[in-house]
Write a protein that holds these residues in place. Structure first.
Motif, PDB file in Angstrom:
ATOM      1  N   GLU A  24     -52.942 -31.011 -33.589  1.00 46.94           N
ATOM      2  CA  GLU A  24     -53.922 -30.867 -32.501  1.00 46.94           C
ATOM      3  C   GLU A  24     -54.904 -29.740 -32.792  1.00 46.94           C
ATOM      4  O   GLU A  24     -56.097 -29.850 -32.502  1.00 46.94           O
ATOM      5  CB  GLU A  24     -53.194 -30.572 -31.175  1.00 46.94           C
ATOM      6  CG  GLU A  24     -52.457 -31.758 -30.585  1.00 46.94           C
ATOM      7  CD  GLU A  24     -51.432 -31.343 -29.524  1.00 46.94           C
ATOM      8  OE1 GLU A  24     -50.843 -32.253 -28.898  1.00 46.94           O
ATOM      9  OE2 GLU A  24     -51.198 -30.139 -29.326  1.00 46.94           O
ATOM     10  N   ALA A  25     -54.392 -28.663 -33.366  1.00 45.44           N
ATOM     11  CA  ALA A  25     -55.248 -27.505 -33.660  1.00 45.44           C
ATOM     12  C   ALA A  25     -56.382 -27.899 -34.603  1.00 45.44           C
ATOM     13  O   ALA A  25     -57.520 -27.447 -34.444  1.00 45.44           O
ATOM     14  CB  ALA A  25     -54.420 -26.375 -34.265  1.00 45.44           C
ATOM     15  N   LEU A  26     -56.068 -28.756 -35.569  1.00 46.69           N
ATOM     16  CA  LEU A  26     -57.109 -29.181 -36.520  1.00 46.69           C
ATOM     17  C   LEU A  26     -58.202 -30.014 -35.849  1.00 46.69           C
ATOM     18  O   LEU A  26     -59.286 -30.180 -36.400  1.00 46.69           O
ATOM     19  CB  LEU A  26     -56.482 -29.964 -37.685  1.00 46.69           C
ATOM     20  CG  LEU A  26     -55.679 -29.125 -38.680  1.00 46.69           C
ATOM     21  CD1 LEU A  26     -54.914 -30.009 -39.650  1.00 46.69           C
ATOM     22  CD2 LEU A  26     -56.597 -28.172 -39.453  1.00 46.69           C
ATOM     23  N   ARG A  27     -57.885 -30.547 -34.664  1.00 40.31           N
ATOM     24  CA  ARG A  27     -58.897 -31.326 -33.921  1.00 40.31           C
ATOM     25  C   ARG A  27     -59.575 -30.478 -32.843  1.00 40.31           C
ATOM     26  O   ARG A  27     -60.452 -30.946 -32.137  1.00 40.31           O
ATOM     27  CB  ARG A  27     -58.233 -32.564 -33.304  1.00 40.31           C
ATOM     28  CG  ARG A  27     -57.995 -33.667 -34.330  1.00 40.31           C
ATOM     29  CD  ARG A  27     -57.484 -34.940 -33.677  1.00 40.31           C
ATOM     30  NE  ARG A  27     -56.033 -35.030 -33.673  1.00 40.31           N
ATOM     31  CZ  ARG A  27     -55.261 -35.095 -32.584  1.00 40.31           C
ATOM     32  NH1 ARG A  27     -55.796 -35.083 -31.394  1.00 40.31           N
ATOM     33  NH2 ARG A  27     -53.956 -35.178 -32.703  1.00 40.31           N
ATOM     34  N   ARG A  74     -54.068 -21.250 -26.466  1.00 46.03           N
ATOM     35  CA  ARG A  74     -53.312 -22.468 -26.795  1.00 46.03           C
ATOM     36  C   ARG A  74     -52.193 -22.196 -27.798  1.00 46.03           C
ATOM     37  O   ARG A  74     -51.210 -22.918 -27.873  1.00 46.03           O
ATOM     38  CB  ARG A  74     -54.261 -23.539 -27.362  1.00 46.03           C
ATOM     39  CG  ARG A  74     -55.333 -24.012 -26.393  1.00 46.03           C
ATOM     40  CD  ARG A  74     -54.741 -24.807 -25.235  1.00 46.03           C
ATOM     41  NE  ARG A  74     -54.143 -26.053 -25.685  1.00 46.03           N
ATOM     42  CZ  ARG A  74     -52.838 -26.342 -25.604  1.00 46.03           C
ATOM     43  NH1 ARG A  74     -51.975 -25.478 -25.109  1.00 46.03           N
ATOM     44  NH2 ARG A  74     -52.386 -27.503 -26.030  1.00 46.03           N
ATOM     45  N   LEU A  75     -52.386 -21.123 -28.597  1.00 42.85           N
ATOM     46  CA  LEU A  75     -51.367 -20.742 -29.582  1.00 42.85           C
ATOM     47  C   LEU A  75     -50.314 -19.835 -28.949  1.00 42.85           C
ATOM     48  O   LEU A  75     -49.112 -20.005 -29.157  1.00 42.85           O
ATOM     49  CB  LEU A  75     -52.012 -20.015 -30.771  1.00 42.85           C
ATOM     50  CG  LEU A  75     -52.975 -20.825 -31.641  1.00 42.85           C
ATOM     51  CD1 LEU A  75     -53.796 -19.895 -32.525  1.00 42.85           C
ATOM     52  CD2 LEU A  75     -52.209 -21.826 -32.500  1.00 42.85           C
ATOM     53  N   LEU A  76     -50.795 -18.844 -28.177  1.00 46.90           N
ATOM     54  CA  LEU A  76     -49.870 -17.921 -27.519  1.00 46.90           C
ATOM     55  C   LEU A  76     -49.475 -18.479 -26.150  1.00 46.90           C
ATOM     56  O   LEU A  76     -49.566 -17.799 -25.136  1.00 46.90           O
ATOM     57  CB  LEU A  76     -50.485 -16.519 -27.398  1.00 46.90           C
ATOM     58  CG  LEU A  76     -50.806 -15.805 -28.721  1.00 46.90           C
ATOM     59  CD1 LEU A  76     -51.384 -14.419 -28.461  1.00 46.90           C
ATOM     60  CD2 LEU A  76     -49.562 -15.689 -29.605  1.00 46.90           C
ATOM     61  N   ILE A  83     -49.998 -25.758 -28.488  1.00 47.35           N
ATOM     62  CA  ILE A  83     -50.745 -26.683 -29.348  1.00 47.35           C
ATOM     63  C   ILE A  83     -49.982 -26.894 -30.669  1.00 47.35           C
ATOM     64  O   ILE A  83     -49.343 -25.967 -31.174  1.00 47.35           O
ATOM     65  CB  ILE A  83     -52.177 -26.125 -29.590  1.00 47.35           C
ATOM     66  CG1 ILE A  83     -53.123 -27.201 -30.122  1.00 47.35           C
ATOM     67  CG2 ILE A  83     -52.169 -24.909 -30.521  1.00 47.35           C
ATOM     68  CD1 ILE A  83     -54.598 -26.784 -30.080  1.00 47.35           C
ATOM     69  N   THR A  84     -50.048 -28.096 -31.205  1.00 44.42           N
ATOM     70  CA  THR A  84     -49.408 -28.364 -32.504  1.00 44.42           C
ATOM     71  C   THR A  84     -50.455 -28.163 -33.614  1.00 44.42           C
ATOM     72  O   THR A  84     -51.656 -28.084 -33.330  1.00 44.42           O
ATOM     73  CB  THR A  84     -48.890 -29.814 -32.581  1.00 44.42           C
ATOM     74  OG1 THR A  84     -50.026 -30.696 -32.538  1.00 44.42           O
ATOM     75  CG2 THR A  84     -47.935 -30.152 -31.439  1.00 44.42           C
TER      76      THR A  84
END
Ligand code: ADP
Ligand code: MG
Length: 394
Positions: free
Chosen positions: A382-385, A368-370, A378-379
């Motif tokens: 969103e990543a924190l969720r 989701r990051l790469l 992913i923002t």
């Protein structure tokens, strides 16, 4: 401390008159491309009961040595960032201005104050106790990674909420304390506000329109006419493309390398992904390219030609390579991590070695990051969720 460091400190104190009235320089803790950073004790901290608020400081004169009454025993440490005089005034102002805007942002190292003497500017930040990434990156467990990235994404969420791109996310700019599972983001020397110098890039067009632009491009027409584009054109008639590519080699997102002219905060999320890949593969630095083209080819090694062609087209660019070793579809990140950690063989029963369950979860998050398409990446919020991070709270 080393003699050369002591000499450097003495020279700094000499040239920046008055600095030693307020601060006692202790050591040199960082030496980068743009600055030298010193650890110092703030001799006036207790007198003024200073908070980390720049507004309280900005009008305050340095106290005379006679005033240097120390009321409390606990010394208060700061980091003094001496910005190289070769930096343009505009650039220095940009860094201080953004830090000022971010002074109340979570997990961002706040600016206490700044001083100028002649052409020298120094920024003063609270000293943050941390450990060198090289000391711990090989030993981090997945549960440790969850905490590391939780802290990093809290920082990025607050920076991105202000529509600021950090542009230089990498381990030396995220000071992390593994014992406290807390970090702070530093170094806004390359940061910029979203929208600075933006020009329309194809990546923001609806996909229909993008496809029709490509179909009418000079490239498509020469292809249709049966001319093989076999080499770099001798007389390239296309106008040259200019985009901000500031950042650190190996951490730049594909759209930065492809000179996207509408880069946004998602470039920082790619760089965070490179850190996670580093931790999972236990290789630092993971990417090691000489220039932007090399960097694109390193990414191609993983994601394959097909993905790189698609990604280039997003930004109105054509990706061609005659290097035969790049596969069409690349390799899975699971496989790359197994290779890097010497687990690509079979176990004693002859079964293929697989990643552990929590590693698989990390890889899912890593995808989701790469993500090569910045609009799908992913923002921070969103990543924190995401389950990979929320498990850190459990
Ligand atoms: P540069 O622009 O030269 O990279 P940075 O702001 O990244 O400058 O600082 C360089 C190094 O100095 C950091 O990697 C870190 O090791 C150290 N440093 C910077 N700020 C702090 C701080 N607030 N507390 C402790 N160390 C710091
Ligand atoms: Mg730095």
């Amino acid at each position: 401390i080393e003699e050369s460091v002591a000499e450097d400190i003495a020279r700094f104190e000499e040239s920046f008159s008055g600095i030693n009235k307020r601060y006692r320089l202790i050591n040199r803790i960082g030496e980068g491309t743009f600055s030298t950073v010193y650890k110092a004790e703030d001799l006036e901290y207790n007198n003024f009961n200073n908070s980390w608020d720049i507004d309280e400081h900005s009008n305050r004169k340095w106290a005379s040595p006679g005033q240097r009454r120390r009321t409390s025993k606990r010394p208060h440490y700061v980091a003094i960032k001496k910005i190289y005089v070769t930096s343009s005034p505009g650039r220095i102002l940009n860094e201080l201005d953004l830090l000022h805007d971010l002074k109340n942002s979570e997990e961002v190292c706040p600016l206490i104050t700044a001083f100028r003497h002649m052409d020298q500017v120094v920024a003063v930040l609270p000293y943050f106790q941390h450990r060198d990434f090289r000391e711990y990156y090989r030993d981090m467990r997945i549960s440790d990674m969850r905490l590391y990235f939780k802290s990093l994404f809290i920082a990025l969420k607050s920076v991105h909420a202000k529509h600021i791109l950090h542009r230089d996310i990498k381990p030396t700019n995220f000071l992390y304390n593994p014992e406290q599972a807390r970090g702070v983001l530093v170094d806004f020397g390359l940061a910029e506000r979203e929208g600075t110098d933006w020009h329309q890039c194809d990546c923001t067009l609806p996909s229909e329109e993008r496809r029709s632009r490509i179909a009418h491009s000079h490239y498509a027409q020469t292809q249709q006419a049966g001319h093989q584009v076999s080499a770099y054109p001798k007389n390239d008639v296309r106008s040259s493309r200019r985009a901000n590519r500031a950042g650190t080699r190996g951490f730049r997102a594909p759209e930065v390398l492809l000179k996207c002219t509408q880069q946004n905060t998602s470039i920082d999320m790619w760089s965070a992904g490179v850190i996670l890949l580093t931790l999972l593969s236990r290789r630092f630095p993971f990417f090691h390219s000489a220039d932007d083209i090399d960097a694109l080819l390193e990414i191609t090694t993983i994601f394959g030609r097909k993905k790189m062609k698609e990604t280039s087209l997003l930004h109105g660019q054509i990706f061609e390579t005659n290097i035969p070793s790049y596969s069409e579809n690349g390799h899975s990140l699971e496989k790359i991590i197994l290779w890097c950690t010497s687990r690509s063989g079979k176990d004693s029963t002859g079964a293929k070695i697989e990643l552990e369950d929590d590693e698989k979860e990390a890889v899912e998050f890593l995808y989701r990051l790469l993500e090569c398409d910045p609009t799908k990446r992913i923002t921070a919020e969103e990543a924190l969720r995401h389950p990979f991070i929320t498990k850190a709270f459990e």
